[in-house]
Scaffold this active site. Structure first.
Site, PDB file in Angstrom:
ATOM      1  N   SER A 187     -10.082  -6.366   9.002  1.00 26.48           N
ATOM      2  CA  SER A 187     -10.866  -6.783  10.526  1.00 26.48           C
ATOM      3  C   SER A 187     -11.941  -7.469  10.437  1.00 26.48           C
ATOM      4  O   SER A 187     -12.991  -7.001  11.014  1.00 26.48           O
ATOM      5  CB  SER A 187     -10.778  -5.274  11.047  1.00 26.48           C
ATOM      6  N   SER A 193      -8.157   1.944  -0.810  1.00 28.52           N
ATOM      7  CA  SER A 193      -8.707   1.507   0.387  1.00 28.52           C
ATOM      8  C   SER A 193      -9.025   2.577   1.189  1.00 28.52           C
ATOM      9  O   SER A 193      -8.572   3.699   1.127  1.00 28.52           O
ATOM     10  CB  SER A 193      -7.569   0.839   1.006  1.00 28.52           C
ATOM     11  N   GLY A 218     -14.001  -7.674  13.554  1.00 28.91           N
ATOM     12  CA  GLY A 218     -14.693  -6.593  14.250  1.00 28.91           C
ATOM     13  C   GLY A 218     -13.754  -6.077  15.245  1.00 28.91           C
ATOM     14  O   GLY A 218     -12.640  -5.829  14.989  1.00 28.91           O
ATOM     15  N   GLN A 240      -7.240 -23.154  10.207  1.00 33.48           N
ATOM     16  CA  GLN A 240      -8.892 -22.701  10.155  1.00 33.48           C
ATOM     17  C   GLN A 240      -9.019 -21.521   9.286  1.00 33.48           C
ATOM     18  O   GLN A 240      -9.991 -21.740   8.489  1.00 33.48           O
ATOM     19  CB  GLN A 240      -9.038 -22.160  11.466  1.00 33.48           C
ATOM     20  N   LYS A 253       0.848  -1.353  -0.072  1.00 37.59           N
ATOM     21  CA  LYS A 253       0.088  -0.002   0.011  1.00 37.59           C
ATOM     22  C   LYS A 253       0.871   1.288  -0.075  1.00 37.59           C
ATOM     23  O   LYS A 253       2.110   1.237   0.689  1.00 37.59           O
ATOM     24  CB  LYS A 253      -0.867   0.067   1.350  1.00 37.59           C
ATOM     25  N   HIS A 289      -3.561   3.673   0.428  1.00 36.22           N
ATOM     26  CA  HIS A 289      -3.978   3.242   1.926  1.00 36.22           C
ATOM     27  C   HIS A 289      -5.065   3.800   2.471  1.00 36.22           C
ATOM     28  O   HIS A 289      -6.149   3.264   2.712  1.00 36.22           O
ATOM     29  CB  HIS A 289      -2.678   2.977   2.844  1.00 36.22           C
TER      30      HIS A 289
HETATM   31  P1  NAD Z   1      -8.444  -9.543  12.073  1.00 37.42           P
HETATM   32  O1  NAD Z   1      -9.747  -9.543  11.791  1.00 37.42           O
HETATM   33  O2  NAD Z   1      -7.495 -10.504  11.078  1.00 37.42           O
HETATM   34  O3  NAD Z   1      -8.187  -9.952  13.606  1.00 37.42           O
HETATM   35  C1  NAD Z   1      -6.802 -10.343  14.121  1.00 37.42           C
HETATM   36  C2  NAD Z   1      -7.003 -10.676  15.690  1.00 37.42           C
HETATM   37  O4  NAD Z   1      -8.105 -11.702  15.489  1.00 37.42           O
HETATM   38  C3  NAD Z   1      -5.843 -11.097  16.238  1.00 37.42           C
HETATM   39  O5  NAD Z   1      -6.063 -10.670  17.462  1.00 37.42           O
HETATM   40  C4  NAD Z   1      -5.771 -12.435  15.879  1.00 37.42           C
HETATM   41  O6  NAD Z   1      -5.086 -13.466  16.941  1.00 37.42           O
HETATM   42  C5  NAD Z   1      -7.407 -13.073  15.973  1.00 37.42           C
HETATM   43  N1  NAD Z   1      -7.517 -14.318  15.557  1.00 37.42           N
HETATM   44  C6  NAD Z   1      -7.113 -14.550  14.202  1.00 37.42           C
HETATM   45  N2  NAD Z   1      -7.753 -15.809  13.745  1.00 37.42           N
HETATM   46  C7  NAD Z   1      -8.439 -16.152  14.821  1.00 37.42           C
HETATM   47  C8  NAD Z   1      -9.045 -17.348  15.009  1.00 37.42           C
HETATM   48  N3  NAD Z   1      -9.323 -18.425  13.903  1.00 37.42           N
HETATM   49  N4  NAD Z   1      -9.728 -17.662  16.107  1.00 37.42           N
HETATM   50  C9  NAD Z   1      -9.752 -16.683  17.160  1.00 37.42           C
HETATM   51  N5  NAD Z   1      -8.783 -15.519  16.995  1.00 37.42           N
HETATM   52  C10 NAD Z   1      -8.379 -15.348  15.848  1.00 37.42           C
HETATM   53  O7  NAD Z   1      -7.756  -7.879  12.035  1.00 37.42           O
HETATM   54  P2  NAD Z   1      -6.654  -6.962  11.436  1.00 37.42           P
HETATM   55  O8  NAD Z   1      -5.153  -7.648  11.565  1.00 37.42           O
HETATM   56  O9  NAD Z   1      -7.328  -5.757  11.820  1.00 37.42           O
HETATM   57  O10 NAD Z   1      -7.166  -7.127   9.844  1.00 37.42           O
HETATM   58  C11 NAD Z   1      -6.705  -8.195   8.823  1.00 37.42           C
HETATM   59  C12 NAD Z   1      -5.494  -7.546   8.075  1.00 37.42           C
HETATM   60  O11 NAD Z   1      -6.162  -6.465   7.218  1.00 37.42           O
HETATM   61  C13 NAD Z   1      -4.448  -6.718   8.560  1.00 37.42           C
HETATM   62  O12 NAD Z   1      -3.416  -7.621   8.996  1.00 37.42           O
HETATM   63  C14 NAD Z   1      -3.955  -6.065   7.267  1.00 37.42           C
HETATM   64  O13 NAD Z   1      -3.377  -6.525   6.386  1.00 37.42           O
HETATM   65  C15 NAD Z   1      -5.322  -5.534   6.638  1.00 37.42           C
HETATM   66  N6  NAD Z   1      -5.851  -4.183   7.339  1.00 37.42           N
HETATM   67  C16 NAD Z   1      -5.672  -3.041   6.401  1.00 37.42           C
HETATM   68  C17 NAD Z   1      -6.310  -1.664   6.894  1.00 37.42           C
HETATM   69  C18 NAD Z   1      -6.435  -0.765   5.891  1.00 37.42           C
HETATM   70  O14 NAD Z   1      -6.509   0.362   6.181  1.00 37.42           O
HETATM   71  N7  NAD Z   1      -6.525  -1.184   4.641  1.00 37.42           N
HETATM   72  C19 NAD Z   1      -6.663  -1.576   8.185  1.00 37.42           C
HETATM   73  C20 NAD Z   1      -6.442  -2.681   9.186  1.00 37.42           C
HETATM   74  C21 NAD Z   1      -6.174  -3.818   8.671  1.00 37.42           C
END
Ligand code: NAD
Length: 319
Positions: free
Chosen positions: A214, A165, A217, A279, A77, A110
């Site tokens: 995310s 994004s 949530g 998973q 990004k 981004h």
């Molecule tokens: P995510 O939704 O992937 O959540 C991550 C959290 O969930 C962590 O705490 C992890 O330990 C937990 N988790 C993951 N798998 C699980 C499972 N199977 N069971 C239980 N808990 C679990 O959140 P994120 O990191 O905010 O979003 C994913 C990706 O999106 C980021 O790594 C990034 O690459 C991207 N992102 C982009 C932006 C943007 O502005 N474009 C912003 C935020 C994130």
């Protein structure tokens, strides 16, 4: 592996691995292990500060013959401090050098916010504040100026596809007025508390693939100790989600990811736990019933966690 065909003709894996908050110390191993498990898409960014390490993980996997470069779909990004037209290509080239590759499969803007340029030799990644603390300074670059430079990056072969994004409807429609190359993807915060049906409809009408970030949530933001996330019921324990998970013999995380993929979105969850890694990848091979999809969509609270207004107190891009 399920893929989504982009408007550039390239196939994007529907499930990938997100690199935000992956520690520098473990990032190379995490990427290498994720490739071993079967991940092919990695979602990186200048702002995550771990592109060198992610590239090391990729290089090791390629060296050991696990994959070839062309088997991978590497995403990065453009950070807000590099929106000025003459800054886009140089920073893209630096990011490619950090990864140790010569093209990105997808390079996306981004945020729709142009910040004043910060010399990468002075501070990198620059983050939001111009002084590295709390001084947020806007640049005058328009999205049109930035997008024209993004198009040039694509034309030079530095990125096979380009995207956006955190953009919303009106800005997307405006961008499409002047775009010579249309955005291939739109990456947005998306989960049952922020469903955004009309934004998804707009993207679909315009042939833009949507990637959800995310997907769990509040989960990602609880890690950051954000009060708003801590005050929100955890989706993994929400009775609507757990009931469906029990019925299908899946985990709540898988149900949340399947809710998104079954509606045509790509997902990029992140986990360091080997079991969860596996998973999270297996979320395209089972189906939710229509009424279950509707029930999960019914949890919508229009609740956005990744909002600069909340964490900077300014830059109200979602106003
Ligand atoms: P995510 O939704 O992937 O959540 C991550 C959290 O969930 C962590 O705490 C992890 O330990 C937990 N988790 C993951 N798998 C699980 C499972 N199977 N069971 C239980 N808990 C679990 O959140 P994120 O990191 O905010 O979003 C994913 C990706 O999106 C980021 O790594 C990034 O690459 C991207 N992102 C982009 C932006 C943007 O502005 N474009 C912003 C935020 C994130």
């Amino acid at each position: 592996m399920a893929t989504i065909k982009l408007n550039t003709g390239h196939a994007m894996p529907q499930v990938g691995f997100g690199l935000w908050k992956v520690d520098n110390a473990t990032c190379a191993d995490t990427v290498y292990n994720a490739i071993k498990v079967g991940y092919r898409l990695f979602d990186g960014a200048c702002d995550y500060g771990n592109e060198k390490e992610a590239g090391e993980g990729v290089a090791r996997a390629i060296k050991e013959g696990l994959v070839k470069r062309e088997d991978l779909f590497l995403v990065s990004k453009l950070w807000n401090s590099f929106h000025d037209g003459d800054k886009v290509e140089p920073i893209c080239r630096k990011q490619l050098a950090d990864w140790g590759i010569d093209y990105f499969d997808l390079y996306i803007v981004h945020f729709p916010v142009a910040l004043k340029y910060v010399d990468p030799s002075v501070r990198y990644p620059p983050g939001w504040a111009f002084d590295g603390k709390e001084d947020y300074q806007l640049s005058n670059a328009s999205i049109q100026e930035t997008w024209t430079a993004m198009e040039s990056v694509a034309e030079k072969g530095l990125a096979k596809s380009i995207g956006i994004s955190n953009f919303q409807g009106a800005l997307i429609l405006d961008l499409l007025r002047y775009a010579k190359i249309r955005p291939a993807t739109l990456q947005i915060e998306h989960h049952p508390y922020l469903v955004q049906p009309t934004l998804l409809e707009l993207a679909k009408e315009q042939g833009i693939a949507v990637t959800a970030y995310s997907s769990f949530g509040p989960q990602s933001f609880i890690e950051l100790e954000w009060q708003k996330a801590k005050d929100t019921p955890v989706l993994f324990e929400h009775p609507v989600v757990t009931k469906i998970a029990e019925k299908l013999g899946k985990t709540p995380a898988q149900v949340l990811l399947r809710w998104a993929t079954q509606r045509g979105l790509a997902v990029i969850p992140k986990s360091n736990d080997p079991k969860r890694l596996q998973q999270n990848l297996e979320v395209t091979q089972f189906d939710l019933a229509d009424e279950d999809i509707k029930a999960i969509s019914g949890l919508d609270r229009h609740l956005r966690f990744n909002n600069p207004t909340d964490y900077l107190g300014t830059l109200h891009i979602f106003a």
